[in-house]
Design an enzyme around this catalytic site. Structure first.
Site, PDB file in Angstrom:
ATOM      1  N   ASP A 154      34.625   5.818  24.897  1.00  0.00           N
ATOM      2  CA  ASP A 154      33.638   5.431  24.154  1.00  0.00           C
ATOM      3  C   ASP A 154      32.727   4.239  24.609  1.00  0.00           C
ATOM      4  O   ASP A 154      33.749   3.310  25.176  1.00  0.00           O
ATOM      5  CB  ASP A 154      34.256   4.911  22.636  1.00  0.00           C
ATOM      6  CG  ASP A 154      34.542   5.875  21.616  1.00  0.00           C
ATOM      7  OD1 ASP A 154      33.902   7.028  21.921  1.00  0.00           O
ATOM      8  OD2 ASP A 154      35.284   5.596  20.940  1.00  0.00           O
ATOM      9  N   ASP A 184      37.929   2.745  25.370  1.00  0.00           N
ATOM     10  CA  ASP A 184      36.888   2.066  24.948  1.00  0.00           C
ATOM     11  C   ASP A 184      36.271   1.020  26.010  1.00  0.00           C
ATOM     12  O   ASP A 184      37.201   0.039  26.348  1.00  0.00           O
ATOM     13  CB  ASP A 184      37.222   1.351  23.600  1.00  0.00           C
ATOM     14  CG  ASP A 184      37.781   2.409  22.695  1.00  0.00           C
ATOM     15  OD1 ASP A 184      36.919   3.314  21.971  1.00  0.00           O
ATOM     16  OD2 ASP A 184      38.979   2.646  22.633  1.00  0.00           O
ATOM     17  N   ASP A 226      41.567   7.720  23.368  1.00  0.00           N
ATOM     18  CA  ASP A 226      40.501   7.448  24.214  1.00  0.00           C
ATOM     19  C   ASP A 226      40.286   6.281  25.031  1.00  0.00           C
ATOM     20  O   ASP A 226      41.283   5.550  24.798  1.00  0.00           O
ATOM     21  CB  ASP A 226      39.212   7.688  23.259  1.00  0.00           C
ATOM     22  CG  ASP A 226      38.978   6.374  22.301  1.00  0.00           C
ATOM     23  OD1 ASP A 226      39.847   5.612  22.546  1.00  0.00           O
ATOM     24  OD2 ASP A 226      38.351   6.242  21.580  1.00  0.00           O
TER      25      ASP A 226
HETATM   26  N1  CTP Z   1      35.354   1.099  16.258  1.00  0.00           N
HETATM   27  C1  CTP Z   1      34.000   0.819  15.534  1.00  0.00           C
HETATM   28  N2  CTP Z   1      33.135   1.692  15.283  1.00  0.00           N
HETATM   29  C2  CTP Z   1      33.399   3.319  15.770  1.00  0.00           C
HETATM   30  C3  CTP Z   1      34.368   3.446  16.377  1.00  0.00           C
HETATM   31  C4  CTP Z   1      35.445   2.560  16.640  1.00  0.00           C
HETATM   32  O1  CTP Z   1      33.984  -0.322  15.288  1.00  0.00           O
HETATM   33  N3  CTP Z   1      32.392   3.969  15.394  1.00  0.00           N
HETATM   34  C5  CTP Z   1      36.339   0.275  16.465  1.00  0.00           C
HETATM   35  C6  CTP Z   1      37.532   0.483  15.575  1.00  0.00           C
HETATM   36  O2  CTP Z   1      37.416  -0.240  14.219  1.00  0.00           O
HETATM   37  C7  CTP Z   1      38.699  -0.107  16.562  1.00  0.00           C
HETATM   38  C8  CTP Z   1      37.960   0.082  17.802  1.00  0.00           C
HETATM   39  O3  CTP Z   1      36.695   0.316  17.781  1.00  0.00           O
HETATM   40  O4  CTP Z   1      38.739  -1.352  16.163  1.00  0.00           O
HETATM   41  C9  CTP Z   1      38.641   1.189  18.548  1.00  0.00           C
HETATM   42  O5  CTP Z   1      38.734   2.477  17.794  1.00  0.00           O
HETATM   43  P1  CTP Z   1      39.678   3.527  18.539  1.00  0.00           P
HETATM   44  O6  CTP Z   1      39.153   4.024  19.738  1.00  0.00           O
HETATM   45  O7  CTP Z   1      39.132   4.731  17.454  1.00  0.00           O
HETATM   46  O8  CTP Z   1      40.996   3.036  18.114  1.00  0.00           O
HETATM   47  P2  CTP Z   1      42.113   2.377  19.228  1.00  0.00           P
HETATM   48  O9  CTP Z   1      42.484   1.407  18.494  1.00  0.00           O
HETATM   49  O10 CTP Z   1      41.505   2.132  20.724  1.00  0.00           O
HETATM   50  O11 CTP Z   1      43.125   3.455  19.576  1.00  0.00           O
HETATM   51  P3  CTP Z   1      43.412   4.831  20.348  1.00  0.00           P
HETATM   52  O12 CTP Z   1      44.466   4.011  21.461  1.00  0.00           O
HETATM   53  O13 CTP Z   1      44.170   5.786  19.705  1.00  0.00           O
HETATM   54  O14 CTP Z   1      42.122   4.833  20.969  1.00  0.00           O
HETATM   55 MN    MN Z   2      40.535   3.720  21.578  1.00  0.00          MN
HETATM   56 MN    MN Z   3      37.364   4.808  20.418  1.00  0.00          MN
END
Ligand code: CTP
Ligand code: MN
Ligand code: MN
Length: 496
Positions: A420, A325, A323
């Site tokens: 997100d 963020d 995703d």
């Molecule tokens: N996070 C959080 N609360 C949530 C969702 C995510 O604090 N409800 C934090 C996670 O702990 C993480 C960061 O947001 O440190 C990013 O989460 P995520 O998008 O799931 O992972 P990524 O590291 O960005 O991996 P990817 O590249 O697969 O998205």
């Molecule tokens: Mn992410």
């Molecule tokens: Mn995320």
């Protein structure tokens, strides 16, 4: 004891050091395991054929020849010899190189099989590097020298988590993170013993892969029907492990049967199912940037001066993600209130959102206190969404998401991307930035460090000192690391 018969004749060429035909090749034969007489014999033979074979070891020696020794033994011997001399010999060779060279009448090309293996040396070096047991004290870049091992090992925590065994999952994740951190590929498990986080179970898996190329446990997990089904169902946006488990017990294993099963699906799950293929395609950095432009434009238009930061995996330098963020804030405390619903309705009116679920900020320091804020769930205004992103990424910010045309190849002109968004008041934005940059394990480890080593409670909102009973303020990530007594680790090295 029967006394050994002494050689009456001097071995051929002994004592003779005629002019060398290969002056740049300076040989030394190691007596260890070869024995003095065989050494003298072989040395003489070499000299007869014009090789320069030294009687004494010195810094001039370029090739060390040994018989029935492994590289480590020779290295240990050498280390006891060359102290104080400059340069160590370039080659540690097996006797086969020497006998083949004698037969050829010239130094033959050094092949792999001629070289002595020096496992202990690299093992010793690996052991020498100190590995902290907290991932937040290690610099873990995206370069992974042990991807074969960590890929296999990562399947086990995934499986454990799908089966709601968080503790086991965490143990495997910690083990994989230690391997990711090692500066070179691991070839045996010996040097791993004594490193933190590598329990017997992980070591067994590693050993299997190193010896047989695969781990039976990993392979059988991969093939198991339950794992495959959990992976597919949990891969649907909006479907947690509990739901996936319930469906499997109801006999639903794949997407097709789910669609016709009469199961009532939530709005999120319906969207997850509809965009399943797109959402299981990695998001590229270019797509992340295109989404960023759209979000930033929307945020600034509804709240002038709003600031947006790319967070999550892309901030850590990852080239793809599951995703994208973003963190939104405003330099004036309080101005960010209500920002999320405004941004969301703006994006919605522009046709960019295929799905969104917004939660409002429920964090109140005075009410929540440190105990609850140490949980990994934060209470910011958040939006979990699915974006409709046009495929020509430059078009992103210019166009709205309303176009329905197909590309010339007949492909949909847009694709679904998970996004997100999180909004933080500026006073908490350093904590939000740190908490949302990840990796998840890095975050967990930071909180564990804070709790266990510093008696502090860290969240994406704040840092609380339980001994002093007060919040510690910070306006940058650097300050937070400093307050925790940790060396600053930049985002690109938080890929634990
Ligand atoms: N996070 C959080 N609360 C949530 C969702 C995510 O604090 N409800 C934090 C996670 O702990 C993480 C960061 O947001 O440190 C990013 O989460 P995520 O998008 O799931 O992972 P990524 O590291 O960005 O991996 P990817 O590249 O697969 O998205
Ligand atoms: Mn992410
Ligand atoms: Mn995320």
């Amino acid at each position: 004891m029967v006394p050994m018969k002494r050689r009456k004749l001097l071995p051929p060429g002994s004592g003779r050091t005629g002019p060398s035909r290969f002056p740049l090749v300076v040989l030394f034969l190691l007596e260890r395991r070869m024995g003095a007489s065989r050494r003298a014999f072989l040395s003489g033979l070499g000299r007869e054929r014009g090789f320069r074979v030294e009687e004494e070891f010195s810094g001039n020696v370029t090739h060390v020849i040994s018989e029935n020794n492994d590289g480590d033994e020779v290295r240990v011997w050498l280390d006891s010899q060359v102290r104080g001399q400059d340069g160590t010999p370039a080659h540690l060779l097996d006797i086969s190189w020497y006998t083949e060279s004698l037969a050829a009448g010239l130094p033959v090309e050094i092949l792999d099989r001629h070289q002595l293996r020096e496992q202990q040396r690299s093992e010793a070096e690996v052991v020498m590097i100190s590995v902290s047991s907290y991932a937040c004290q290690r610099r873990t870049s995206l370069i992974n020298h042990n991807a074969v091992l960590t890929d296999a090992l990562s399947l086990l925590p995934h499986n454990a988590e799908l089966n709601e065994d968080e503790g086991r999952g965490l143990a495997f994740r910690r083990a994989a993170a230690v391997l990711k951190f090692l500066p070179e590929p691991v070839t045996t498990t010996t040097p791993l013993r004594g490193l933190p986080c590598l329990g017997e179970h992980s070591l067994r898996v590693i050993e299997d892969i190193l010896q047989d190329g695969a781990s039976r446990e990993v392979e059988s997990t991969k093939r198991s029907e339950r794992f495959k089904a959990l992976k597919v169902l949990n891969g649907i946006f909006g479907v947690g492990v509990k739901t996936a488990d319930r469906w499997i017990r109801a006999g639903i294993r794949y997407l097709q049967p789910l669609q016709g099963s009469g199961e009532t699906l939530s709005r999120a799950q319906r969207a997850g199912l509809r965009y399943y293929d797109d959402l299981n395609q990695p998001v590229s950095r270019a797509e992340a940037d295109a989404v960023g432009e759209i979000v930033e434009k929307a945020a600034v238009s509804v709240l002038p001066g709003a600031r947006m930061t790319l967070i999550g995996g892309f901030r850590r330098g990852k080239l793809t993600g599951h995703d994208v963020d973003f963190l939104l804030t405003h330099p004036e405390e309080g101005r960010e209130e209500g920002l999320m619903p405004k941004v969301v309705s703006r994006l919605e009116s522009e046709g960019f959102l295929l799905y969104q679920k917004t939660t409002r900020n429920s964090y109140l320091e005075s009410e929540d206190g440190p105990a609850r804020s140490s949980s990994s769930m934060d209470r910011f205004q958040k939006c979990f969404s699915i974006f409709k992103l046009s495929r020509g990424e430059e078009g992103g910010a210019e166009q709205t998401g309303n176009g329905e045309s197909l590309t010339p190849s007949g492909q949909e002109a847009w694709r679904a991307v998970r996004v997100d968004l999180v909004v933080s008041p500026v006073s908490q934005s350093a904590f939000a930035l740190l908490g949302w940059t990840g990796s998840k394990l890095f975050e967990r480890e930071m909180r564990r460090w804070a709790r266990r080593e510093k008696a502090m409670s860290l969240s994406s909102h704040a840092l609380y000192d339980t001994r002093q009973r007060r919040y510690l303020r910070a306006s940058s990530e650097e300050e937070i690391f400093a307050l925790l007594g940790l060396e600053f680790i930049p985002p690109s090295e938080r890929n634990a």
